[in-house]
Enzyme design. Sequence first.
Site, PDB file in Angstrom:
ATOM      1  N   ASN A   1       0.818  -1.216   0.000  1.00 53.73           N
ATOM      2  CA  ASN A   1       0.000   0.000   0.000  1.00 53.73           C
ATOM      3  C   ASN A   1       0.854   1.271   0.000  1.00 53.73           C
ATOM      4  O   ASN A   1       0.363   2.337   0.341  1.00 53.73           O
ATOM      5  CB  ASN A   1      -0.999  -0.013   1.173  1.00 53.73           C
TER       6      ASN A   1
ATOM      7  N   ARG B   1       3.051   7.324  11.270  1.00 52.26           N
ATOM      8  CA  ARG B   1       2.473   6.812  12.511  1.00 52.26           C
ATOM      9  C   ARG B   1       2.206   7.980  13.453  1.00 52.26           C
ATOM     10  O   ARG B   1       3.031   8.908  13.573  1.00 52.26           O
ATOM     11  CB  ARG B   1       3.425   5.823  13.211  1.00 52.26           C
TER      12      ARG B   1
ATOM     13  N   GLN C   1      -5.075   3.607  18.292  1.00 53.63           N
ATOM     14  CA  GLN C   1      -6.147   3.422  17.320  1.00 53.63           C
ATOM     15  C   GLN C   1      -7.033   2.269  17.745  1.00 53.63           C
ATOM     16  O   GLN C   1      -6.478   1.216  18.060  1.00 53.63           O
ATOM     17  CB  GLN C   1      -5.559   3.164  15.926  1.00 53.63           C
TER      18      GLN C   1
ATOM     19  N   HIS D   1      -7.571   6.117   9.901  1.00 50.48           N
ATOM     20  CA  HIS D   1      -6.435   5.454   9.238  1.00 50.48           C
ATOM     21  C   HIS D   1      -6.915   4.687   7.994  1.00 50.48           C
ATOM     22  O   HIS D   1      -7.227   3.501   8.058  1.00 50.48           O
ATOM     23  CB  HIS D   1      -5.767   4.507  10.241  1.00 50.48           C
TER      24      HIS D   1
HETATM   25  P1  NDP Z   1      10.337   1.987   3.641  1.00 47.70           P
HETATM   26  O1  NDP Z   1      10.997   0.976   4.499  1.00 47.70           O
HETATM   27  O2  NDP Z   1      10.427   1.861   2.160  1.00 47.70           O
HETATM   28  O3  NDP Z   1      10.850   3.433   4.002  1.00 47.70           O
HETATM   29  C1  NDP Z   1      11.096   3.865   5.284  1.00 47.70           C
HETATM   30  C2  NDP Z   1      12.255   4.811   5.222  1.00 47.70           C
HETATM   31  O4  NDP Z   1      12.376   5.432   6.495  1.00 47.70           O
HETATM   32  C3  NDP Z   1      13.576   4.137   4.908  1.00 47.70           C
HETATM   33  O5  NDP Z   1      14.173   4.817   3.831  1.00 47.70           O
HETATM   34  C4  NDP Z   1      14.346   4.319   6.207  1.00 47.70           C
HETATM   35  O6  NDP Z   1      15.694   4.539   6.027  1.00 47.70           O
HETATM   36  C5  NDP Z   1      13.758   5.603   6.721  1.00 47.70           C
HETATM   37  N1  NDP Z   1      14.037   5.838   8.127  1.00 47.70           N
HETATM   38  C6  NDP Z   1      13.981   4.972   9.157  1.00 47.70           C
HETATM   39  N2  NDP Z   1      14.297   5.589  10.301  1.00 47.70           N
HETATM   40  C7  NDP Z   1      14.561   6.871   9.983  1.00 47.70           C
HETATM   41  C8  NDP Z   1      14.967   7.990  10.736  1.00 47.70           C
HETATM   42  N3  NDP Z   1      15.181   7.892  12.073  1.00 47.70           N
HETATM   43  N4  NDP Z   1      15.156   9.171  10.100  1.00 47.70           N
HETATM   44  C9  NDP Z   1      14.978   9.261   8.750  1.00 47.70           C
HETATM   45  N5  NDP Z   1      14.595   8.212   7.990  1.00 47.70           N
HETATM   46  C10 NDP Z   1      14.385   7.034   8.603  1.00 47.70           C
HETATM   47  O7  NDP Z   1       8.800   2.006   4.104  1.00 47.70           O
HETATM   48  P2  NDP Z   1       7.539   2.628   3.373  1.00 47.70           P
HETATM   49  O8  NDP Z   1       7.932   3.886   2.702  1.00 47.70           O
HETATM   50  O9  NDP Z   1       6.813   1.601   2.601  1.00 47.70           O
HETATM   51  O10 NDP Z   1       6.644   2.940   4.659  1.00 47.70           O
HETATM   52  C11 NDP Z   1       7.072   3.875   5.634  1.00 47.70           C
HETATM   53  C12 NDP Z   1       6.132   3.885   6.805  1.00 47.70           C
HETATM   54  O11 NDP Z   1       4.880   4.379   6.406  1.00 47.70           O
HETATM   55  C13 NDP Z   1       5.809   2.502   7.393  1.00 47.70           C
HETATM   56  O12 NDP Z   1       6.804   2.046   8.284  1.00 47.70           O
HETATM   57  C14 NDP Z   1       4.508   2.757   8.095  1.00 47.70           C
HETATM   58  O13 NDP Z   1       4.744   3.231   9.405  1.00 47.70           O
HETATM   59  C15 NDP Z   1       3.889   3.873   7.271  1.00 47.70           C
HETATM   60  N6  NDP Z   1       2.763   3.365   6.487  1.00 47.70           N
HETATM   61  C16 NDP Z   1       1.532   3.916   6.697  1.00 47.70           C
HETATM   62  C17 NDP Z   1       0.440   3.425   6.045  1.00 47.70           C
HETATM   63  C18 NDP Z   1      -0.898   4.047   6.222  1.00 47.70           C
HETATM   64  O14 NDP Z   1      -1.906   3.411   5.898  1.00 47.70           O
HETATM   65  N7  NDP Z   1      -0.993   5.283   6.694  1.00 47.70           N
HETATM   66  C19 NDP Z   1       0.537   2.264   5.148  1.00 47.70           C
HETATM   67  C20 NDP Z   1       1.902   1.859   4.879  1.00 47.70           C
HETATM   68  C21 NDP Z   1       2.956   2.358   5.581  1.00 47.70           C
HETATM   69  P3  NDP Z   1      16.732   3.434   5.634  1.00 47.70           P
HETATM   70  O15 NDP Z   1      15.960   2.261   5.133  1.00 47.70           O
HETATM   71  O16 NDP Z   1      17.478   4.153   4.567  1.00 47.70           O
HETATM   72  O17 NDP Z   1      17.468   3.148   6.868  1.00 47.70           O
END
Ligand code: NDP
Length: 402
Positions: free
Chosen positions: A150, A288, A317, A336
């Site tokens: 998603n 989140r 939630q 959500h």
């Molecule tokens: P990804 O794993 O592709 O991306 C997450 C990114 O966050 C990675 O690039 C990671 O960095 C980076 N990251 C982690 N910690 C930090 C930090 N402290 N500072 C800066 N960057 C950080 O996940 P998605 O993009 O697919 O999803 C992201 C989040 O979105 C999910 O974890 C979830 O919480 C949320 N989400 C919400 C949904 C909704 O319905 N509202 C549905 C799907 C997701 P790196 O990997 O480079 O270390």
Amino acid sequence: MTTAQKILCVLYDDPVDGYPSTYARDGIPSLTSYPGGQSMPSPGKIDFVPGELLGSVSGELGLRKFVEGLGHNLVITSDKDGVDSTFERELIDADVVISQPFWPAYLTADRIKKSRNLKLAITAGIGSDHVDLQSAIDNNITVCEVTYCNSISVAEHAVMQILALVRDYIPQYRLVVEGRWDIADAVSRSYDIEGMSVGVVAAGRIGLAVLKRMYPFDVSLHYTDRHRLTIEQEDELGLTFHPDVESLVKACDVVSIHCPLHPETEHLFDEKLISKMRRGSYIVNTARGKICDKNAVAKALETGQLAGYAGDVWFPQPAPTDHIWRTMPNHAMTPHTSGTSLSAQARYAAGVREILENWFNGNRIRDEYLIVQGGHLAGTGAHSYSEGDTTGGSDEAAKFNR
Ligand code: NDP
């Protein structure tokens, strides 16, 4: 013969207006792969119609025929909070738990301790922060999610909310419904986004998709992340990289949050960080709820430090009826929903089925889906999460009253 397993699945309630018998459209587009080439969920078979409601109790993620056909036991409930809940009762001898972030079954250390058979926790979606990951690590429980299912759904929602805030769409819509035509009132907080600076916290799957979708709006684009994108990716979108979130927020008018919730990001947007933003900034948070301090956000909207806040994620939630984000000024929140469009449901239902097929057959779960395995962060989890626990305070969800 394999031993029968108990699969405990927590889904959100059926529609209060009745389960749909018809849909607005006749189907959903069929996609061949995700951006970047990751393959779509690939179960051996599905027993549902893509585009139909699967995420609520009666939709059963399309799993019943498959699970019961193999002689396993499928228990589905929406009753998830408090010690007397069906979830807590059934968890005691469940082998597998399936939960959606939209209606999270908080798998706290205490609950993990009581669940003597639990071996696998599947997130039907993305974001496994409702599981105490440290406790899963310590108890050798595998945690996985349906990576990418998603991500684009959320990116679309974030772009919608960025535009809704800056253009001030919600009050204008409300005014029309009220039979009014007060244009001066309607535009008193409405701006063009063209020329503004828009930044994302984390340029992972969702963050990068948001940057790509904002690029045609002639804005300047910024990002911060733990790992830097390639020079080619930065050049293609004209991105400015910031080594930390403070540097990013100082340079932006709009900040969209896309990092996972883990101990490093919990309450990242507190009063101190928000005070460093430009006056009249906008925050969109579809990552989140707990990444933002709820009272600091509400206060900043009251003082005008923030011009708007939107998103779809709350903590806990369901959000209690008196959650301050329901009534604070200039917000454009949704429940959500961004990652559970009918289109997304078809993908994560297929992904959960793929994971279960592999699990029952003793095959490997794709690295892309793994968060914790064998007592360590693993696969995608090892890249994006940090060890620890962010489920603290989730028992407050039991206070939700319809
Ligand atoms: P990804 O794993 O592709 O991306 C997450 C990114 O966050 C990675 O690039 C990671 O960095 C980076 N990251 C982690 N910690 C930090 C930090 N402290 N500072 C800066 N960057 C950080 O996940 P998605 O993009 O697919 O999803 C992201 C989040 O979105 C999910 O974890 C979830 O919480 C949320 N989400 C919400 C949904 C909704 O319905 N509202 C549905 C799907 C997701 P790196 O990997 O480079 O270390």
